[in-house]
Motif scaffolding. Structure first.
Motif, PDB file in Angstrom:
ATOM      1  N   HIS A   1     -24.077  43.248  17.161  1.00 44.75           N
ATOM      2  CA  HIS A   1     -23.399  44.441  16.397  1.00 44.75           C
ATOM      3  C   HIS A   1     -22.550  44.516  15.445  1.00 44.75           C
ATOM      4  O   HIS A   1     -21.525  45.003  15.145  1.00 44.75           O
ATOM      5  CB  HIS A   1     -22.508  44.700  17.545  1.00 44.75           C
ATOM      6  N   ILE A   2     -22.476  43.479  15.140  1.00 46.68           N
ATOM      7  CA  ILE A   2     -21.849  42.633  14.575  1.00 46.68           C
ATOM      8  C   ILE A   2     -22.386  43.102  12.794  1.00 46.68           C
ATOM      9  O   ILE A   2     -21.164  43.818  12.372  1.00 46.68           O
ATOM     10  CB  ILE A   2     -21.401  40.955  14.101  1.00 46.68           C
ATOM     11  N   ALA A   3     -23.414  43.177  13.040  1.00 52.54           N
ATOM     12  CA  ALA A   3     -24.050  43.503  11.994  1.00 52.54           C
ATOM     13  C   ALA A   3     -23.665  45.185  11.447  1.00 52.54           C
ATOM     14  O   ALA A   3     -23.516  45.750  10.844  1.00 52.54           O
ATOM     15  CB  ALA A   3     -25.277  43.354  12.177  1.00 52.54           C
ATOM     16  N   ILE A   4     -23.952  45.850  12.808  1.00 51.53           N
ATOM     17  CA  ILE A   4     -23.919  47.498  12.797  1.00 51.53           C
ATOM     18  C   ILE A   4     -22.406  47.739  12.219  1.00 51.53           C
ATOM     19  O   ILE A   4     -22.123  48.888  11.563  1.00 51.53           O
ATOM     20  CB  ILE A   4     -24.416  48.236  14.146  1.00 51.53           C
ATOM     21  N   GLU A   5     -21.339  47.337  13.004  1.00 53.54           N
ATOM     22  CA  GLU A   5     -19.890  47.438  12.422  1.00 53.54           C
ATOM     23  C   GLU A   5     -19.393  47.407  11.751  1.00 53.54           C
ATOM     24  O   GLU A   5     -18.885  47.579  10.481  1.00 53.54           O
ATOM     25  CB  GLU A   5     -19.264  46.628  13.995  1.00 53.54           C
ATOM     26  N   TYR A   6     -19.330  45.785  11.294  1.00 52.00           N
ATOM     27  CA  TYR A   6     -18.961  45.041  10.132  1.00 52.00           C
ATOM     28  C   TYR A   6     -19.815  44.949   9.275  1.00 52.00           C
ATOM     29  O   TYR A   6     -19.313  44.709   7.273  1.00 52.00           O
ATOM     30  CB  TYR A   6     -18.127  43.874  10.133  1.00 52.00           C
ATOM     31  N   GLY A   7     -21.003  44.782   9.060  1.00 52.64           N
ATOM     32  CA  GLY A   7     -21.751  44.551   8.107  1.00 52.64           C
ATOM     33  C   GLY A   7     -21.608  43.066   7.903  1.00 52.64           C
ATOM     34  O   GLY A   7     -20.682  42.276   8.032  1.00 52.64           O
ATOM     35  N   LEU A   8     -23.210  42.202   7.505  1.00 51.18           N
ATOM     36  CA  LEU A   8     -23.076  40.629   7.391  1.00 51.18           C
ATOM     37  C   LEU A   8     -23.022  40.524   6.082  1.00 51.18           C
ATOM     38  O   LEU A   8     -24.265  40.924   4.988  1.00 51.18           O
ATOM     39  CB  LEU A   8     -24.058  39.753   7.427  1.00 51.18           C
ATOM     40  N   ASP A   9     -22.203  39.957   5.401  1.00 54.80           N
ATOM     41  CA  ASP A   9     -22.016  39.448   3.139  1.00 54.80           C
ATOM     42  C   ASP A   9     -22.766  37.788   3.484  1.00 54.80           C
ATOM     43  O   ASP A   9     -22.600  37.814   2.110  1.00 54.80           O
ATOM     44  CB  ASP A   9     -20.358  39.006   3.347  1.00 54.80           C
ATOM     45  N   GLY A  10     -22.943  37.603   4.281  1.00 55.07           N
ATOM     46  CA  GLY A  10     -23.484  36.471   4.116  1.00 55.07           C
ATOM     47  C   GLY A  10     -24.320  35.597   5.163  1.00 55.07           C
ATOM     48  O   GLY A  10     -23.887  35.741   6.491  1.00 55.07           O
ATOM     49  N   LEU A  11     -25.884  34.463   5.154  1.00 50.25           N
ATOM     50  CA  LEU A  11     -26.373  33.981   6.219  1.00 50.25           C
ATOM     51  C   LEU A  11     -26.589  32.296   5.780  1.00 50.25           C
ATOM     52  O   LEU A  11     -27.265  32.254   5.033  1.00 50.25           O
ATOM     53  CB  LEU A  11     -26.844  35.181   7.624  1.00 50.25           C
ATOM     54  N   ARG A  12     -25.955  31.743   6.874  1.00 54.20           N
ATOM     55  CA  ARG A  12     -26.137  30.122   6.911  1.00 54.20           C
ATOM     56  C   ARG A  12     -26.921  29.723   7.646  1.00 54.20           C
ATOM     57  O   ARG A  12     -26.663  29.506   8.906  1.00 54.20           O
ATOM     58  CB  ARG A  12     -24.822  29.158   6.068  1.00 54.20           C
ATOM     59  N   GLU A  13     -28.245  29.040   7.398  1.00 52.93           N
ATOM     60  CA  GLU A  13     -28.665  27.522   8.618  1.00 52.93           C
ATOM     61  C   GLU A  13     -27.850  26.686   8.490  1.00 52.93           C
ATOM     62  O   GLU A  13     -28.072  26.181   8.104  1.00 52.93           O
ATOM     63  CB  GLU A  13     -30.809  27.800   8.380  1.00 52.93           C
ATOM     64  N   ILE A  14     -27.481  26.215  10.049  1.00 54.88           N
ATOM     65  CA  ILE A  14     -26.642  25.153  10.366  1.00 54.88           C
ATOM     66  C   ILE A  14     -27.220  23.445   9.736  1.00 54.88           C
ATOM     67  O   ILE A  14     -29.005  23.679  10.387  1.00 54.88           O
ATOM     68  CB  ILE A  14     -26.163  25.064  11.609  1.00 54.88           C
ATOM     69  N   ASP A  15     -27.705  23.324   9.125  1.00 59.87           N
ATOM     70  CA  ASP A  15     -27.668  21.857   8.479  1.00 59.87           C
ATOM     71  C   ASP A  15     -27.843  20.264   9.843  1.00 59.87           C
ATOM     72  O   ASP A  15     -26.036  20.227   9.455  1.00 59.87           O
ATOM     73  CB  ASP A  15     -27.068  21.489   7.187  1.00 59.87           C
ATOM     74  N   GLU A  16     -28.097  20.391  10.565  1.00 62.50           N
ATOM     75  CA  GLU A  16     -27.579  19.634  11.627  1.00 62.50           C
ATOM     76  C   GLU A  16     -28.028  18.831  11.181  1.00 62.50           C
ATOM     77  O   GLU A  16     -26.770  17.399  11.606  1.00 62.50           O
ATOM     78  CB  GLU A  16     -28.980  19.351  13.032  1.00 62.50           C
ATOM     79  N   SER A  17     -28.486  17.795   9.813  1.00 61.47           N
ATOM     80  CA  SER A  17     -27.938  16.486   9.913  1.00 61.47           C
ATOM     81  C   SER A  17     -26.617  15.712   9.038  1.00 61.47           C
ATOM     82  O   SER A  17     -26.400  14.886   9.163  1.00 61.47           O
ATOM     83  CB  SER A  17     -29.726  16.109   8.568  1.00 61.47           C
ATOM     84  N   VAL A  18     -25.608  17.224   9.305  1.00 58.00           N
ATOM     85  CA  VAL A  18     -24.638  16.662   8.794  1.00 58.00           C
ATOM     86  C   VAL A  18     -23.695  17.344   9.764  1.00 58.00           C
ATOM     87  O   VAL A  18     -22.613  16.759   9.886  1.00 58.00           O
ATOM     88  CB  VAL A  18     -23.802  16.817   7.407  1.00 58.00           C
ATOM     89  N   ASN A  19     -24.073  19.112  10.213  1.00 56.23           N
ATOM     90  CA  ASN A  19     -22.790  19.728  11.024  1.00 56.23           C
ATOM     91  C   ASN A  19     -23.259  19.078  12.640  1.00 56.23           C
ATOM     92  O   ASN A  19     -23.753  20.600  13.147  1.00 56.23           O
ATOM     93  CB  ASN A  19     -23.285  20.846  10.454  1.00 56.23           C
ATOM     94  N   ARG A  20     -23.479  17.821  13.176  1.00 59.41           N
ATOM     95  CA  ARG A  20     -23.454  17.936  14.406  1.00 59.41           C
ATOM     96  C   ARG A  20     -22.259  16.351  15.024  1.00 59.41           C
ATOM     97  O   ARG A  20     -22.819  15.996  14.327  1.00 59.41           O
ATOM     98  CB  ARG A  20     -25.309  17.402  14.561  1.00 59.41           C
ATOM     99  N   LEU A  21     -22.305  16.641  16.177  1.00 59.67           N
ATOM    100  CA  LEU A  21     -21.915  15.742  16.821  1.00 59.67           C
ATOM    101  C   LEU A  21     -22.406  14.555  16.604  1.00 59.67           C
ATOM    102  O   LEU A  21     -23.452  14.372  17.246  1.00 59.67           O
ATOM    103  CB  LEU A  21     -21.462  16.200  18.356  1.00 59.67           C
ATOM    104  N   PRO A  22     -21.838  13.459  16.363  1.00 57.09           N
ATOM    105  CA  PRO A  22     -22.180  12.275  15.758  1.00 57.09           C
ATOM    106  C   PRO A  22     -22.936  11.662  16.961  1.00 57.09           C
ATOM    107  O   PRO A  22     -22.017  11.681  18.458  1.00 57.09           O
ATOM    108  CB  PRO A  22     -21.107  11.057  15.595  1.00 57.09           C
TER     109      PRO A  22
END
Length: 285
Positions: free
Chosen positions: A100-121
């Motif tokens: 619904h976000i994509a329909i109502e607002y549109g997506l300007d960017g999308l990124r896969e989370i790099d879990e090697s750095v963006n994950r709870l130690p």
């Protein structure tokens, strides 16, 4: 620093929500953290998508939403952060939550989370609580300014974000067609995806009666003329009505009653609704 807003299907019966808050505060104790809802029905990605679009636009540009309705946790589904064209961020499994976000607002960017750095130690061997270990942690880092959107991980094509099937509303002759997108949960009103401006193309004015027809895959559920009212106070207690909801879409309700319970109406793309003006059929409810 921007607000971090959390949503999930975890409920409040155990410590899951508190753990998400704790992880976010461990990133930055001054981070403003708020809850959208944690009462999404278990595994109901559609409902999670609806609640995001109900809320997102009322928060400042740059706000970060974490939405965890994740029946595929531990599978090959991607963990992503979407940037909407309104400048908001949504941290979520790529499983349809962005529909619904994509329909109502549109997506300007999308990124896969790099879990090697963006994950709870220390959480690398945990495979069932990504809401805490990946989404809350990454969302807090993004909201606090510790990482930029570009530092979330590799860029993906926003057009490839997974979305759920939808039916776009439309006008045909003297009828407006759409779906029952969701309910006003506490009160049992039906929220359609038909915008007020589209509905008004039928020539309806306040106080006039409009034929309402609701059907599901198993057949017709409801058909009766209802009054188009400004508010619930315009009709008697127990009377059904059509009104404009807080999303500027058309809704159906019973004054001080639950329309959803009274007629066993569900939500989602399989629940169709149409409005006809002027009414062309006698009540059959």
């Amino acid at each position: 620093m921007m607000p971090l807003i959390l949503q999930s299907d975890f409920g409040y019966s155990d410590g899951a929500v508190s753990a998400m808050h704790g992880v976010a505060y461990s990133v930055d104790p001054s981070l403003p953290i708020h809850d959208l809802t944690h009462n999404i029905p278990p595994y109901d990605v559609w409902e999670g998508s609806c609640r995001l679009v109900q809320t997102l636009g009322y928060w400042p540009e740059g706000s970060v939403f974490v939405s965890v309705v994740d029946p595929g946790v531990g599978s090959s589904r991607l963990s992503v952060v979407a940037k909407t064209k309104s400048g908001h961020y949504v941290v979520t499994p790529d499983n349809g939550t962005l529909t619904h976000i994509a329909i109502e607002y549109g997506l300007d960017g999308l990124r896969e989370i790099d879990e090697s750095v963006n994950r709870l130690p220390g959480s690398g061997e945990s495979y069932t609580f990504h809401g805490r270990d990946i989404y809350s942690y990454t969302g807090a880092r993004l909201a606090s300014g510790l990482i930029s959107f570009e530092e979330v991980g590799p860029a993906l094509d926003p057009e490839n974000a997974i979305t759920l099937p939808v039916m776009e509303p439309y006008i045909e002759g003297d009828q407006a067609f759409g779906t029952i997108d969701t309910h006003d949960v506490r009160y049992g009103s039906l929220w359609t995806n038909i915008p007020r401006e589209m509905f008004l193309q039928l020539g309806v004015e306040f106080g006039r009666y409009v034929q309402v027809h609701i059907r599901a895959d198993h057949g017709d559920v409801y058909s009766s003329p209802l009054r188009y009212a400004r508010s619930f106070a315009d009709v008697s207690v127990g009377e059904a009505l059509i009104y404009t909801n807080s999303l500027d879409n058309m809704a159906i309700a019973i004054n001080r009653g639950s329309f959803a319970k009274a007629y066993s109406v569900g939500q989602g793309v399989h629940w169709k609704v149409d409005f006809t003006f002027p009414p062309s059929a006698a009540p059959v409810s």
